[in-house]
Design an enzyme around this catalytic site. Structure first.
Site, PDB file in Angstrom:
ATOM      1  N   CYS A  91      -9.509  19.126   9.686  1.00 56.72           N
ATOM      2  CA  CYS A  91      -8.264  19.317   8.971  1.00 56.72           C
ATOM      3  C   CYS A  91      -8.652  20.151   7.534  1.00 56.72           C
ATOM      4  CB  CYS A  91      -7.427  18.389   8.612  1.00 56.72           C
ATOM      5  SG  CYS A  91      -8.321  17.276   7.343  1.00 56.72           S
ATOM      6  N   CYS A  94      -5.928   9.338   7.015  1.00 54.56           N
ATOM      7  CA  CYS A  94      -6.366  10.100   5.681  1.00 54.56           C
ATOM      8  C   CYS A  94      -6.640   9.095   4.747  1.00 54.56           C
ATOM      9  CB  CYS A  94      -4.892  10.739   5.297  1.00 54.56           C
ATOM     10  SG  CYS A  94      -4.149  11.667   6.516  1.00 54.56           S
TER      11      CYS A  94
HETATM   12 FE1  FES Z   1      -6.495  15.324   7.124  1.00 55.29          FE
HETATM   13 FE2  FES Z   1      -4.448  13.921   5.864  1.00 55.29          FE
HETATM   14  S1  FES Z   1      -4.708  15.400   7.355  1.00 55.29           S
HETATM   15  S2  FES Z   1      -6.894  13.632   5.342  1.00 55.29           S
END
Ligand code: FES
Length: 147
Positions: free
Chosen positions: A34, A103
């Site tokens: 991400c 997260c």
């Molecule tokens: Fe990866 Fe929140 S989407 S830490």
């Protein structure tokens, strides 16, 4: 509501955000998928964490979890800060949606990485098992960042 009041509060008003001059330790962790990055700065006096700051380049949940994690370790002994788990961070925020739980792992890992940096800088021996390859599953299933 998808997010608790506490998550929204820490997202809108992050505590201890910013860079720190002359930190005693810096921990940076990230997720390649991400692209979110969390950096944590510590001031340490003896065995106590006297100040904490963070910078998070990432989603709202990552910001909220970093923010509350700084509050949870500030003023704590190093050994107590090492006990911080992502579950404790999530509980302190009154929960996160299931697809955002990963997260919170960044917050736990950033604290541990910063303490490891402190140990490394000062030649202090530590329990290597604390830094075994993580169980982070960040974004393995998320294909988009929508918050
Ligand atoms: Fe990866 Fe929140 S989407 S830490």
């Amino acid at each position: 509501m998808l997010y608790s009041e506490k998550v929204m509060d820490h997202f809108r008003h992050p505590r201890n955000i910013g860079e720190m001059e002359n930190p005693d330790a810096i921990g940076e962790v990230g997720n390649a998928k991400c692209g979110d990055i969390m950096r944590m700065y510590l001031k340490i006096d003896g065995d106590t964490i006297t100040d904490v700051k963070f910078m998070t380049f990432g989603c709202g949940s990552a910001i909220a979890t970093s923010s509350i994690a700084t509050e949870m370790i500030k003023g704590k002994k190093i050994k107590d800060a090492l006990q911080l788990t992502n579950q404790a961070v999530v509980e302190a925020l009154d929960g996160l949606p299931a697809h955002k739980l990963h997260c919170s792992v960044l917050a736990e890992e950033a604290v541990k990485a910063a303490i490891k940096d402190y140990y490394d800088r000062n030649g202090i021996d530590y329990d290597k098992s604390l830094y075994a390859p993580g169980t982070c599953v960040c974004c393995h299933t998320a294909d988009k960042k929508d918050d």
